[in-house]
Design a protein around this motif. Structure first.
Motif, mmCIF file in Angstrom:
data_model
loop_
_atom_site.group_PDB
_atom_site.id
_atom_site.type_symbol
_atom_site.label_atom_id
_atom_site.label_comp_id
_atom_site.label_asym_id
_atom_site.label_seq_id
_atom_site.Cartn_x
_atom_site.Cartn_y
_atom_site.Cartn_z
ATOM 1 N N VAL A 1 -5.769 12.678 -3.338
ATOM 2 C CA VAL A 1 -5.955 13.236 -4.676
ATOM 3 C C VAL A 1 -6.865 12.330 -5.500
ATOM 4 N N ILE A 2 -6.637 11.029 -5.443
ATOM 5 C CA ILE A 2 -7.458 10.090 -6.204
ATOM 6 C C ILE A 2 -8.913 10.172 -5.749
ATOM 7 N N SER A 3 -9.144 10.224 -4.447
ATOM 8 C CA SER A 3 -10.531 10.289 -3.963
ATOM 9 C C SER A 3 -11.208 11.590 -4.399
ATOM 10 N N LYS A 4 -10.488 12.708 -4.368
ATOM 11 C CA LYS A 4 -11.052 13.976 -4.825
ATOM 12 C C LYS A 4 -11.345 13.946 -6.324
ATOM 13 N N ARG A 5 -10.436 13.345 -7.100
ATOM 14 C CA ARG A 5 -10.662 13.220 -8.539
ATOM 15 C C ARG A 5 -11.900 12.377 -8.822
ATOM 16 N N ASP B 1 -13.837 11.552 -21.624
ATOM 17 C CA ASP B 1 -13.593 12.986 -21.427
ATOM 18 C C ASP B 1 -13.470 13.330 -19.950
ATOM 19 N N VAL B 2 -14.333 12.737 -19.142
ATOM 20 C CA VAL B 2 -14.299 12.976 -17.704
ATOM 21 C C VAL B 2 -12.986 12.471 -17.111
ATOM 22 N N ALA B 3 -12.552 11.300 -17.537
ATOM 23 C CA ALA B 3 -11.309 10.725 -17.010
ATOM 24 C C ALA B 3 -10.131 11.657 -17.241
ATOM 25 N N TYR B 4 -10.019 12.174 -18.453
ATOM 26 C CA TYR B 4 -8.904 13.077 -18.757
ATOM 27 C C TYR B 4 -9.078 14.441 -18.094
ATOM 28 N N GLU B 5 -10.306 14.884 -17.972
ATOM 29 C CA GLU B 5 -10.566 16.199 -17.372
ATOM 30 C C GLU B 5 -10.176 16.243 -15.895
ATOM 31 N N VAL B 6 -10.423 15.156 -15.163
ATOM 32 C CA VAL B 6 -10.112 15.165 -13.734
ATOM 33 C C VAL B 6 -8.662 14.793 -13.441
ATOM 34 N N GLY B 7 -7.903 14.383 -14.466
ATOM 35 C CA GLY B 7 -6.476 14.198 -14.263
ATOM 36 C C GLY B 7 -5.951 12.781 -14.361
ATOM 37 N N PHE B 8 -6.760 11.834 -14.783
ATOM 38 C CA PHE B 8 -6.259 10.472 -14.967
ATOM 39 C C PHE B 8 -5.524 10.389 -16.297
ATOM 40 N N SER B 9 -4.449 9.610 -16.325
ATOM 41 C CA SER B 9 -3.637 9.527 -17.531
ATOM 42 C C SER B 9 -4.245 8.620 -18.583
ATOM 43 N N ASN B 10 -5.047 7.640 -18.167
ATOM 44 C CA ASN B 10 -5.725 6.785 -19.147
ATOM 45 C C ASN B 10 -7.056 6.307 -18.589
ATOM 46 N N ILE B 11 -7.890 5.835 -19.488
ATOM 47 C CA ILE B 11 -9.241 5.430 -19.121
ATOM 48 C C ILE B 11 -9.239 4.169 -18.259
ATOM 49 N N TYR B 12 -8.244 3.312 -18.441
ATOM 50 C CA TYR B 12 -8.206 2.054 -17.691
ATOM 51 C C TYR B 12 -7.940 2.284 -16.198
ATOM 52 N N SER B 13 -7.002 3.158 -15.891
ATOM 53 C CA SER B 13 -6.739 3.441 -14.473
ATOM 54 C C SER B 13 -7.930 4.175 -13.848
ATOM 55 N N PHE B 14 -8.571 5.044 -14.625
ATOM 56 C CA PHE B 14 -9.757 5.731 -14.130
ATOM 57 C C PHE B 14 -10.874 4.740 -13.826
ATOM 58 N N SER B 15 -11.139 3.850 -14.780
ATOM 59 C CA SER B 15 -12.217 2.884 -14.615
ATOM 60 C C SER B 15 -11.971 1.959 -13.426
ATOM 61 N N ARG B 16 -10.747 1.496 -13.283
ATOM 62 C CA ARG B 16 -10.389 0.609 -12.174
ATOM 63 C C ARG B 16 -10.555 1.326 -10.829
#
Length: 160
Positions: A96-100, A117-132
């Motif tokens: 799921v993470i790789s597809k997101r 906006d992209v981070a929240y749109e693909v399903g990450f709960s916060n920008i920090y976990s998305f960025s990491r």
């Protein structure tokens, strides 16, 4: 007795190949499942895993519920998790993470959305976990994937 088992197994393999040969499943089978990873998995079990994988692919932004996916595949949670990892080379959550992340890269390259906006749109709960996760997967930060889009815009040269 042995002849009957071999005959039944051969019949199951032929049925499996017919199902896999449909256009929607052919692309999936060719790209994500290799013979090496599936030679110890029974065809019926692989079809159950494909069903669960398709549920994940329908909406990658929703939260992954292993119990629900295992229930859809009619397997226990632990057996589902183990078989999914064996068949696809990664756990359901990693899938799921790789597809997101792939979807987020597409959206960032379009240049129409900001990173948050992209981070929240693909399903990450916060920008920090998305960025990491993005840095770990692509070896670059999400904002640097916006650079080519910004640089290609002739007006952006005046605002630097």
């Amino acid at each position: 007795m042995v002849y009957e088992r071999a005959k039944n197994l051969n019949l199951k393999i032929r049925r499996f190949k017919k199902i896999i040969a449909t256009p929607s499943n052919l692309n999936f089978f060719a790209m994500e499942v290799t013979y090496q990873s599936t030679k110890n998995i029974k065809p019926a079990l692989l079809l159950q895993l494909i069903k669960a994988k398709n549920i994940i692919d329908e909406d990658i932004s929703r939260k992954v519920d292993i119990a629900m996916l295992a229930n859809e595949a009619t397997l226990s949670r632990f057996h589902f998790f183990r078989c999914f990892k064996n068949a696809f080379g990664m756990s359901p959550y990693q899938y799921v993470i790789s597809k997101r992340l792939e979807k987020s890269m597409e959206l960032l390259k379009e240049g129409t959305c900001q990173v948050t906006d992209v981070a929240y749109e693909v399903g990450f709960s916060n920008i920090y976990s998305f960025s990491r996760s993005f840095k770990k997967h692509f070896k670059m930060c999400p904002s640097s994937s916006l650079q080519p889009v910004i640089d290609s815009n002739p007006v952006s040269k005046f605002f630097k």
